[in-house]
Scaffold this active site. Structure first.
Site, PDB file in Angstrom:
ATOM      1  N   CYS A  84     -32.858  38.839 -14.604  1.00 54.63           N
ATOM      2  CA  CYS A  84     -32.374  39.734 -15.780  1.00 54.63           C
ATOM      3  C   CYS A  84     -33.835  40.369 -16.553  1.00 54.63           C
ATOM      4  O   CYS A  84     -34.630  40.907 -16.066  1.00 54.63           O
ATOM      5  CB  CYS A  84     -31.407  39.313 -16.089  1.00 54.63           C
ATOM      6  SG  CYS A  84     -30.459  40.561 -17.242  1.00 54.63           S
ATOM      7  N   HIS A 192     -27.427  37.060 -12.263  1.00 53.88           N
ATOM      8  CA  HIS A 192     -27.587  35.825 -12.802  1.00 53.88           C
ATOM      9  C   HIS A 192     -27.018  34.536 -11.886  1.00 53.88           C
ATOM     10  O   HIS A 192     -25.869  34.019 -12.017  1.00 53.88           O
ATOM     11  CB  HIS A 192     -26.807  35.593 -14.085  1.00 53.88           C
ATOM     12  CG  HIS A 192     -27.645  36.155 -15.088  1.00 53.88           C
ATOM     13  ND1 HIS A 192     -28.575  35.802 -15.931  1.00 53.88           N
ATOM     14  CD2 HIS A 192     -27.291  37.571 -15.629  1.00 53.88           C
ATOM     15  CE1 HIS A 192     -28.879  36.740 -16.947  1.00 53.88           C
ATOM     16  NE2 HIS A 192     -28.303  37.780 -16.726  1.00 53.88           N
ATOM     17  N   GLU A 194     -27.724  31.262 -11.992  1.00 55.59           N
ATOM     18  CA  GLU A 194     -27.556  30.311 -12.603  1.00 55.59           C
ATOM     19  C   GLU A 194     -26.172  30.093 -13.392  1.00 55.59           C
ATOM     20  O   GLU A 194     -25.783  29.058 -13.857  1.00 55.59           O
ATOM     21  CB  GLU A 194     -28.410  30.000 -13.641  1.00 55.59           C
ATOM     22  CG  GLU A 194     -28.428  30.815 -15.131  1.00 55.59           C
ATOM     23  CD  GLU A 194     -28.712  32.231 -15.001  1.00 55.59           C
ATOM     24  OE1 GLU A 194     -28.652  33.087 -15.905  1.00 55.59           O
ATOM     25  OE2 GLU A 194     -29.302  32.759 -13.970  1.00 55.59           O
TER      26      GLU A 194
END
Length: 215
Positions: A84, A192, A194
């Site tokens: 990002c 994302h 994660e």
């Protein structure tokens, strides 16, 4: 695998990213942007709003004291992952081709997004099948990928497009959600991974993605 996660003022996904890599038994360290040295196999530029996204996303971060060490890491062929805001920083540093503009809607988009694996001939997506459909969270206001016709053709011809959006949410050319460099060592993506690192969060598909870096 030694992982260095860079923290800028305004970074907000550093601890999430560290948590994900720790689940993969990696040695992780968060590095403050004012440091000038790195000792890592993989450098991660995590999501957030570095320097408040003032001027332009990633435009101020590229002048941080840690940047020369990151550039040297890239020069030596080390792995770099930009997620990002980290992707935005890699583009500002010209380590990846193109730019990210404001979403077509001019709205901040935060949702779970379907994606297609455009290429699995790289570390990031080596555990996936080509054309596999996956879902990851996105959260950005400037994720609209743009590049010249020449650069877009090169990305396609050299198999450097990693992920493509299904039902493009932001106007990105060629539906691009992530790319890599010619050496397939530097990776940038807007989704994302994660945030999807265990099933209690909705999915662990992101962990499968990050696992590709573990040697």
């Amino acid at each position: 695998m030694k992982v260095a996660i860079i923290r800028f003022p305004g970074t907000n996904c550093d601890l999430d990213t560290q948590y994900a890599f720790k689940k993969l038994a990696s040695k992780t360290q968060i590095i403050w942007h004012e440091e000038k040295e790195l000792d890592a196999d993989l450098v991660v530029l995590p999501g957030g709003f570095s320097y408040g996204d003032y001027l332009r996303c990633g435009a101020i971060a590229k002048f941080a004291p840690i940047i020369p060490a990151i550039l040297e890491h890239a020069k030596k062929g080390g792995y770099i992952l930009g997620i990002c805001n980290g992707f935005q920083i890699l583009l500002e540093l010209k380590l990846l081709k193109g730019a990210l503009k404001a979403n077509n809607s001019l709205n901040f988009i935060s949702k779970n997004q379907k994606l297609k694996v455009a290429s699995n001939q790289n570390a990031l997506l080596s555990h996936f099948n080509k054309d596999e459909i996956i879902t990851l969270p996105i959260a950005h206001g400037e994720g609209n990928y743009f590049a010249s016709d020449k650069d877009l053709k090169e990305l396609e011809d050299k198999d450097l497009i990693l992920l493509k959006y299904i039902d493009n949410p932001n106007g990105s050319l060629y539906d691009i959600a992530g790319i890599c460099d010619e050496n397939k060592k530097i990776f940038g993506l807007m989704p994302h991974p994660e945030r999807f690192c265990e099933n209690i969060l909705g999915s662990d598909i992101g962990l499968k993605m990050l696992k590709g870096f573990i040697i």
